[in-house]
Scaffold this motif. Structure first.
Motif, PDB file in Angstrom:
ATOM      1  N   GLU A 281     -88.527  64.525  -2.406  1.00  0.00           N
ATOM      2  CA  GLU A 281     -87.581  65.478  -1.817  1.00  0.00           C
ATOM      3  C   GLU A 281     -88.227  66.397  -0.780  1.00  0.00           C
ATOM      4  O   GLU A 281     -87.526  67.091  -0.027  1.00  0.00           O
ATOM      5  CB  GLU A 281     -86.927  66.338  -2.909  1.00  0.00           C
ATOM      6  N   ASN A 282     -89.582  66.403  -0.726  1.00  0.00           N
ATOM      7  CA  ASN A 282     -90.284  67.248   0.233  1.00  0.00           C
ATOM      8  C   ASN A 282     -90.795  66.478   1.447  1.00  0.00           C
ATOM      9  O   ASN A 282     -91.398  67.067   2.343  1.00  0.00           O
ATOM     10  CB  ASN A 282     -91.465  67.950  -0.440  1.00  0.00           C
ATOM     11  N   GLU A 283     -90.546  65.163   1.482  1.00  0.00           N
ATOM     12  CA  GLU A 283     -91.053  64.353   2.587  1.00  0.00           C
ATOM     13  C   GLU A 283     -90.317  64.651   3.891  1.00  0.00           C
ATOM     14  O   GLU A 283     -89.107  64.851   3.907  1.00  0.00           O
ATOM     15  CB  GLU A 283     -90.893  62.865   2.271  1.00  0.00           C
ATOM     16  N   ILE A 284     -91.071  64.662   4.986  1.00  0.00           N
ATOM     17  CA  ILE A 284     -90.492  64.719   6.326  1.00  0.00           C
ATOM     18  C   ILE A 284     -91.282  63.736   7.184  1.00  0.00           C
ATOM     19  O   ILE A 284     -92.518  63.768   7.216  1.00  0.00           O
ATOM     20  CB  ILE A 284     -90.528  66.151   6.910  1.00  0.00           C
ATOM     21  N   TRP A 285     -90.567  62.835   7.839  1.00  0.00           N
ATOM     22  CA  TRP A 285     -91.203  61.728   8.545  1.00  0.00           C
ATOM     23  C   TRP A 285     -91.166  61.914  10.055  1.00  0.00           C
ATOM     24  O   TRP A 285     -90.235  62.501  10.599  1.00  0.00           O
ATOM     25  CB  TRP A 285     -90.521  60.407   8.171  1.00  0.00           C
TER      26      TRP A 285
END
Length: 307
Positions: A281-285
């Motif tokens: 839920e904390n991933e940013i790509w």
């Protein structure tokens, strides 16, 4: 004057008086009718403006970016959108807009102004420390004075990284906000009234404006900082009945060349041991190193992505 031997024709006199009365009534109704013709075209536009202001305020309130002045008996917020805000209120709303309310409250701000009320001091202090606002003089802030359209637009442009006197002129701030899609020609040198409803409209539209020199919008920056999520933002737009002031915000990508965390300022190769510790839920790509760096991320010192 009645001559001797002549009688008064009361019937003719009554008829004459009736004709005069009827003419007065007709003129009165004609004046009212013409007034209604002039007013009616304004009513739909005024109603639409009120509806848009309320929708914008609701959307911002849902995201925690706009506070009410009280609560109705049914639990809904009171916005007072038809009231002129003070400079104190406007700067408080701006600090809320950029998601820094708690940081402002927690700070111990040193300001030169002697006329700032205690409740407004954290917000004025934060804004002054981050060069978002200035006083009317070296020691006077003028917080109880009404805010003007140009003053609030200047606040918003500074929050987006634009510099007054370089990128725009503060007393003509609407020129740049029109270009950025935040405003649509509504404000000018002839604007005399700026209401809390205008604050809501401008603030909501500003979320879709890009930061100066970056590809990220203000909304994306706040998503990256964890102030609200992409899904919350999309839900607020859907519930409000409109999509914000500018381009529709794209959803956060779920894959790419590099990955970062909403809780850090580093980006990694997906195979990096630190990337494997990032919660889903904390991933940013990001597709490129440049995209990651423009979002405020720096390369991991272990996997050295993009080098």
């Amino acid at each position: 004057m009645v001559r001797k031997g002549q009688g008064i024709n009361f019937l003719a006199l009554k008829q004459k008086m009736w004709r005069r009365t009827d003419m007065k009534r007709m003129n009165r109704w004609l004046g009212l009718f013409l007034s209604l013709i002039l007013i009616l075209p304004v009513i739909p536009s005024a109603f639409a403006a009120d509806t848009q202001s309320k929708a914008s305020a609701d959307a911002l309130y849902t995201l925690g970016l706009f506070g009410g002045t009280g609560i109705n008996s049914d639990g809904t917020p009171i916005y007072e959108l038809d009231r002129v805000p003070t400079r104190n209120e406007a700067i408080t709303m701006l600090v809320a807009l950029i998601g820094k309310t708690e940081q402002a409250k927690a700070g111990n701000w040193d300001i030169p102004f002697t006329d700032v009320e205690p409740w407004a001091r954290p917000y004025v202090g934060y804004a002054y420390a981050h060069q978002l606002t200035s006083g009317l003089s070296a020691t006077t802030y003028g917080g109880n004075q009404p805010i003007t359209a140009s003053q609030y637009l200047t606040f918003v442009l500074k929050a987006l990284g634009y510099e007054s006197g370089k990128d725009f002129q503060w007393n003509q701030a609407w020129i740049l906000t029109d270009q950025l899609g935040i405003t649509d020609g509504k404000y000018s040198a002839q604007s005399t009234t700026f209401l809390r409803g205008d604050v809501a409209l401008v603030s909501w539209a500003a979320l879709d404006a890009k930061e100066n020199g970056k590809n990220n919008t203000l909304a994306q920056k706040m998503i990256n900082e964890g102030i609200f999520t992409s899904s919350q933002y999309e839900a607020a737009k859907k519930d409000s009945g409109h999509q914000g002031g500018g381009d529709t915000q794209p959803p956060v990508k779920t894959e790419g060349t590099f990955v970062g965390s909403l809780e850090s300022d580093k980006y990694h190769y997906p195979s990096c041991r630190y990337a494997e510790k990032i919660l889903k839920e904390n991933e940013i790509w990001f597709d490129t190193a440049d995209e990651a760096q423009q979002a405020g991320y720096s390369p991991c010192g272990v996997c050295h992505p993009g080098t």
